[in-house]
Design an enzyme around this catalytic site. Structure first.
Site, PDB file in Angstrom:
ATOM      1  N   ASP A 275     -25.560  24.829  23.898  1.00 35.65           N
ATOM      2  CA  ASP A 275     -25.940  25.439  22.616  1.00 35.65           C
ATOM      3  C   ASP A 275     -24.872  25.247  21.541  1.00 35.65           C
ATOM      4  O   ASP A 275     -24.986  25.816  20.451  1.00 35.65           O
ATOM      5  CB  ASP A 275     -26.208  26.935  22.811  1.00 35.65           C
ATOM      6  CG  ASP A 275     -27.367  27.186  23.764  1.00 35.65           C
ATOM      7  OD1 ASP A 275     -28.383  26.486  23.642  1.00 35.65           O
ATOM      8  OD2 ASP A 275     -27.246  28.070  24.635  1.00 35.65           O
ATOM      9  N   ASP A 276     -23.840  24.478  21.836  1.00 36.14           N
ATOM     10  CA  ASP A 276     -22.727  24.318  20.894  1.00 36.14           C
ATOM     11  C   ASP A 276     -23.149  23.550  19.642  1.00 36.14           C
ATOM     12  O   ASP A 276     -23.724  22.456  19.735  1.00 36.14           O
ATOM     13  CB  ASP A 276     -21.582  23.580  21.593  1.00 36.14           C
ATOM     14  CG  ASP A 276     -20.381  23.431  20.695  1.00 36.14           C
ATOM     15  OD1 ASP A 276     -19.696  24.439  20.459  1.00 36.14           O
ATOM     16  OD2 ASP A 276     -20.132  22.309  20.221  1.00 36.14           O
TER      17      ASP A 276
END
Length: 321
Positions: A275-276
């Protein structure tokens, strides 16, 4: 009184410093580096922010105060060639046990225990990675050996940009960390968990962090002090999913922070902060698109990265600085 500087960098399975990998010359330690390795590539990563407060870079040399076993030696790290790192103590040579722990710290920090050959083999045929490994050959996943420092950085960086994260980190370090003076220069050491564990949210107000982040920092510090959170407990045989689950059970730690810590501190190769935002931006950059990739698309693109997700992420981040 508790010694807040007594930090011992335990030798977890993947990062144990082999006896033949270093030479103890008392004032100077020599760490042999397994190829491929590029000191200049790693130094470039470390110089990505001019607001870094825990080490200093001058030309091709790196300076840092490393707190171990009640001592805080200041070292200069250089590489006359990429085959070895030289770690020179700027003051008197510390005792043998401290020298050994400093060697272990630097070995872990530069991830010298990981051979990149297999990663490069898979990357050469990967659309996202092939240009990265060619351009940044020898780059290692620069880590954060101290668990509390890694957890703090993960919490601080939640939902803010990197520039502001460095500002908050400096405020935390200069307010509650230790200051070391050497030859007219100031070096800072990250606050020990024992210090933060005794604070209240009100004590942290001057940092201008959100109340929630202050609570998370204090809570994590307390867990470490109480012995309920450690690298050893998280490692538990190297099961990444199990370690992620343990971290997510902690208030304020979500999947992104958990995987970031497992990637940068525990060195779990399968840790994957999917999810970065930086990862998403790097994928957009490589693909030349303006659209953020979906999770399903990232999983498809990363299907061949098994066992190297953390390194793939680190190399893709390199496109952004």
């Amino acid at each position: 009184m508790m010694n807040t500087n007594k930090r011992i960098y335990t030798e977890l399975p993947r990062q144990c410093l082999p006896a033949n990998a270093w030479v103890d010359n008392k004032k100077e330690l020599i760490l042999h580096t397994e190829q491929p390795f590029s000191f200049s590539q790693n130094l470039h990563y470390l110089s990505r922010s001019n607001n870094e407060c825990l080490y200093q870079i001058e030309g091709d040399r790196l300076y840092k105060a490393i707190p171990v076993d009640g001592d805080i030696p200041v070292v200069e790290i250089r590489a006359d060639d990429d085959g070895q790192l030289s770690v020179r103590f700027l003051g008197d040579a510390p005792p043998p046990n401290v020298r050994a722990q400093v060697a272990q710290y630097v070995y872990d920090w530069f991830d010298l225990g990981t051979n990149l050959t297999k990663f490069y083999d898979l990357a050469q045929n990967d659309a996202l990675l092939k240009n990265a490994v060619a351009s940044y050959y020898g780059l290692k996943n620069m880590g954060i050996p101290d668990l509390f420092e890694a957890m703090s950085w993960g919490i601080i960086g939640q939902q803010i940009n990197l520039t502001y994260a460095y500002t908050l980190k400096r405020r935390l370090v200069e307010s509650f960390g230790q200051r070391v003076e050497h030859a007219g220069r100031t070096f800072w050491v990250h606050p020990a968990p024992q210090v933060i564990a005794e604070l209240t949210v009100q004590d942290l107000e001057a940092l201008r962090m959100t109340t929630k982040k202050c609570e998370y920092l204090i809570g994590v510090a307390q867990l470490i002090v109480e012995g309920k959170l450690s690298k050893e407990l998280l490692w538990d045989g190297g099961d990444c999913k199990k370690a992620e689950k343990k971290l997510i059970s902690i208030r304020g730690i979500g999947p992104w922070t958990a995987n970031y810590v497992l990637m940068r501190c525990l060195r779990m190769p399968s840790a994957f902060p999917i999810d970065d935002v930086g990862l998403h931006n790097a994928i957009k950059y490589v693909q030349g698109t303006e659209t953020k990739p979906t999770k399903a698309e990232i999983l498809a693109l990363s299907s061949s990265w098994t066992g190297w997700e953390s390194y793939a992420t680190f190399y893709l981040w390199r496109f952004l600085y």
